[in-house]
Design a protein around this motif. Sequence first.
Motif, short mmCIF file in Angstrom:
data_model
loop_
_atom_site.label_atom_id
_atom_site.label_comp_id
_atom_site.label_asym_id
_atom_site.label_seq_id
_atom_site.Cartn_x
_atom_site.Cartn_y
_atom_site.Cartn_z
N LEU A 12 43.34 -55.54 -60.57
CA LEU A 12 42.32 -56.66 -60.05
C LEU A 12 42.70 -57.53 -58.77
N PHE A 13 41.24 -57.19 -57.59
CA PHE A 13 41.04 -58.02 -56.59
C PHE A 13 40.74 -59.47 -57.29
N LEU A 14 39.35 -59.40 -57.65
CA LEU A 14 38.30 -60.33 -57.73
C LEU A 14 37.87 -60.27 -59.16
N LEU A 15 37.98 -62.10 -60.02
CA LEU A 15 37.25 -61.65 -61.33
C LEU A 15 36.41 -63.39 -61.37
N ALA A 16 35.28 -63.11 -60.86
CA ALA A 16 33.70 -63.93 -61.48
C ALA A 16 34.54 -64.49 -62.89
N ILE A 17 34.37 -65.78 -62.70
CA ILE A 17 33.95 -66.51 -63.91
C ILE A 17 33.21 -67.54 -64.46
N CYS A 259 31.50 -49.48 -54.28
CA CYS A 259 31.95 -50.82 -55.58
C CYS A 259 32.84 -51.15 -56.36
N LEU A 260 33.12 -52.01 -56.31
CA LEU A 260 34.03 -52.60 -57.02
C LEU A 260 34.65 -52.93 -58.77
N ALA A 261 32.92 -52.95 -59.10
CA ALA A 261 32.60 -53.27 -60.60
C ALA A 261 33.47 -51.85 -61.16
N GLY A 262 34.33 -53.22 -62.14
CA GLY A 262 35.45 -52.60 -63.12
C GLY A 262 36.34 -51.67 -62.70
N ILE A 263 36.64 -51.45 -60.79
CA ILE A 263 37.49 -50.47 -60.52
C ILE A 263 38.42 -52.03 -60.22
N HIS A 264 38.03 -53.22 -59.13
CA HIS A 264 38.88 -54.24 -58.38
C HIS A 264 37.85 -55.25 -58.83
N TYR A 265 37.31 -55.60 -60.22
CA TYR A 265 35.90 -56.92 -60.14
C TYR A 265 35.26 -56.47 -61.24
N CYS A 266 35.69 -57.51 -61.82
CA CYS A 266 34.96 -57.88 -63.57
C CYS A 266 34.35 -59.45 -63.83
N THR A 275 32.23 -58.37 -68.45
CA THR A 275 31.60 -56.90 -68.23
C THR A 275 31.51 -56.49 -67.37
N ALA A 276 31.47 -55.40 -66.33
CA ALA A 276 32.20 -54.76 -65.15
C ALA A 276 31.21 -55.67 -64.04
N CYS A 277 30.08 -56.03 -63.83
CA CYS A 277 29.68 -57.11 -62.73
C CYS A 277 27.90 -57.20 -63.53
N PRO A 278 27.72 -58.43 -62.83
CA PRO A 278 26.75 -59.43 -63.43
C PRO A 278 25.60 -58.78 -64.35
N TYR A 279 25.09 -57.50 -62.90
CA TYR A 279 23.82 -56.55 -63.30
C TYR A 279 24.57 -55.73 -63.95
N ILE A 280 25.11 -55.52 -64.83
CA ILE A 280 25.78 -54.81 -65.59
C ILE A 280 25.86 -55.40 -67.13
N PRO A 281 24.95 -55.80 -68.27
CA PRO A 281 24.37 -56.75 -68.17
C PRO A 281 25.85 -56.12 -70.48
N GLU A 282 26.10 -55.29 -70.23
CA GLU A 282 26.32 -54.96 -71.75
C GLU A 282 28.09 -55.37 -71.68
N GLU A 283 28.55 -55.59 -72.40
CA GLU A 283 30.10 -56.62 -72.95
C GLU A 283 31.03 -55.75 -73.11
N GLU A 284 32.21 -55.88 -72.46
CA GLU A 284 33.53 -54.23 -72.79
C GLU A 284 34.47 -55.01 -73.93
N GLY A 285 33.85 -56.39 -74.23
CA GLY A 285 34.93 -56.86 -75.23
C GLY A 285 35.16 -58.71 -75.05
N ASN A 286 35.55 -59.40 -75.46
CA ASN A 286 35.01 -60.63 -75.55
C ASN A 286 37.16 -61.50 -76.07
N ILE A 287 36.76 -62.27 -74.47
CA ILE A 287 38.28 -63.05 -74.52
C ILE A 287 38.76 -63.86 -76.08
N ARG A 288 37.53 -64.44 -76.58
CA ARG A 288 37.72 -65.00 -77.30
C ARG A 288 38.56 -64.12 -78.26
N ASP A 289 38.91 -62.90 -78.70
CA ASP A 289 39.46 -62.27 -79.96
C ASP A 289 40.45 -60.91 -79.76
#
Length: 685
Positions: A12-17, A259-266, A275-289
């Motif tokens: 994971l090179f880059l994480l955007a919060i 493209c780094l989405a889901g590979i080195h970035y999310c 999500t893989a990137c801001p433009y792929i809106p489907e969530e893969e999970g939630n850090i709250r659970d």
Amino acid sequence: MNAPYTADANNLFLLAINLTKRCNLACAHCYMDAETMKHGGENELTTEEVLGLLDDIAGRSTETMVVLTGGEPLMRGDLEELVAHGTKRGLAMVVGTNGVALTDRRVQSLKVAGAMGVGISVDSLDPEKHDVFRGLPGAWEKTMQGIEACKRHDLPFQVHFSVTESNADEVPSMIDFTRATGARVLNVFFLVCTGRGESMSDISPLTYERVLNQLVAAQEQSRDMLIRARCAPHFKRIAYQRNPASTLTRATGYEGGGCLAGIHYCRITPEGGVTACPYIPEEEGNIRDTKFWDIWSQSHTFQSLRNPKLQGKCGSCEFQKLCGGCRARPLAMGDSLMDTDPWCIHVPDGSAVIEPLVAQPKKLAWSNEAEQRLSRVPSFLRKMVRSRAESYALGLGLNVVTEEHLAALAAKRFGGNGPPRPNMQEVATQPLAVQLPDNTLPWSEQAKERLAAMPAFLQEGVRAIAGDVARSEGRLEVNIKLLDRLESEQQPGRSLPWADEAEKSLTDFIAEKPPQVRMFVAPALESAAEQFGKKRRTTMVEKADIEAAIAQLTGGVEWEEDALARVLSAPDFIRAGIKKAAEFNARKEGLERITSGDLTRFRNNAMMRAVQRMKGFGMQELSFDAYEIARDRVPRLKENPEADKRFDAIRNFVVTRETPGDLLGQDLLEKMKVQLRANKQNDDG
């Protein structure tokens, strides 16, 4: 013996919060939903939840760069706390902002908290165009002030430019502008039409290709600044087509390629979704659970992005492993994640797929110092740096890679100035409190003599201007040549052509004024004239514009040159008020011309009246408490945020000076103190 070199393909090179949906702008291109732009969502991640996420990230990788963004992250009151916590855990913490709220105080607090830098969005060099794009009049000017604040306090910054059909022709100018500001990186973002951006037309594929070629060519020539295309994997294809040995592709080991989405970035949404990137809106999970790393490792979408089965034209392209196309664009068009990227004009030629550089066991031994230096290189560059260092050493007939070899390669690429990365361990030990850094540059003896010969009231302004210019140009001192240039420049920062008659009117007005006065008067008139021209929606400054600017500057009352320069050299937050008050007093006294002596008299009278007001408040010494008391007792100051901001600006300016008394002059200061002491004696009597 050193262990064989290996690389985790899914680092994971880059994480955007995305900390919040709240924002102080309404950008046309934003992928965030505008519904909660002003007030945020009720379900945003809490401080404790973000701190826990940072702990989770650092527990596995301290090589991840964390970008705190939004919305507008500066609207989160806990931003500095989050930056400081991530920094102490060894993470590189960066803030992505529109720059509007980057005041001196905020820049200082972010720097002390340990921010590695900030990314500042500038969408046009035309203020009006930028303001329309950002949805707020005056946004461009505030963003420029934010950049200047970063420069004043040595907080590294990048420029972020979102390219559209309407501003694509500004790319060369934006590159020049970014370099001139002192930024080390220009990130050019290519929009994917989602969120508020759904109502915008994306750039055409031909414009996309043209701009990418401009960026690659500019990067090939740039040694002092990184120029990168974001959300544009075709950048890597074009780089390879221009030069198969380009350092911008995975073919040479640059893991930031494609493209780094889901590979080195999310990214993390304000509510904790991953999500893989801001433009792929489907969530893969939630850090709250679910633990973040479990989502990162187990997401089906992320797995498919890491091992893509591309379809259509992308699936038969020789560049599929270097580029791979944007996965969000076909999705936004209603196709599947793996379909053809509709914005690519390249036609596959049927040749073999170009393979990325594969990590190899070390060919040569490495000194401990070289290994340590390599460990400080960002992980997405490490494979390429290792390969090139070993080739370099082999070319010299050596069998050991040393730190000197790495330094030589860095100097060859960056001219001795690699991308800045602060010492995180050192930063993490700093207290979380605002400290004013000393940004003063040394002055040559000749420059000191020139400054001392200027009128006293001009010296502070000249010192500040010369220091800012010297720092922006990378100078190590202020010298006489720089002062000569500043005094002779007559056309600073013009953005419109000037008619000959307008030029003559300006020249005539300032013809007999000394250089020190022209330094302030000419820029003020030029700026005002261009504003008048823009209000008329003209493409050229006419004589009427400069005449209106002169009338505005003189306010219907004539000014002696030294008196006017004295006003213009005052801090910007009080300059207009001083000028307006002086002209009011002059008209009241029937004066036709304001001299420097009049200006001093007006100021002294105003300050002594202030002393009498302080006496009425029961105060017995000079103190900023007067404003707090006045706010409770003076109706127009109650619930007046503008007054509060103005007072904060004054207080911040004063407290940063070593000798605040010099602002008023010691004589006046002593008179004020004596009067207040007399107040105390009278009260005691």
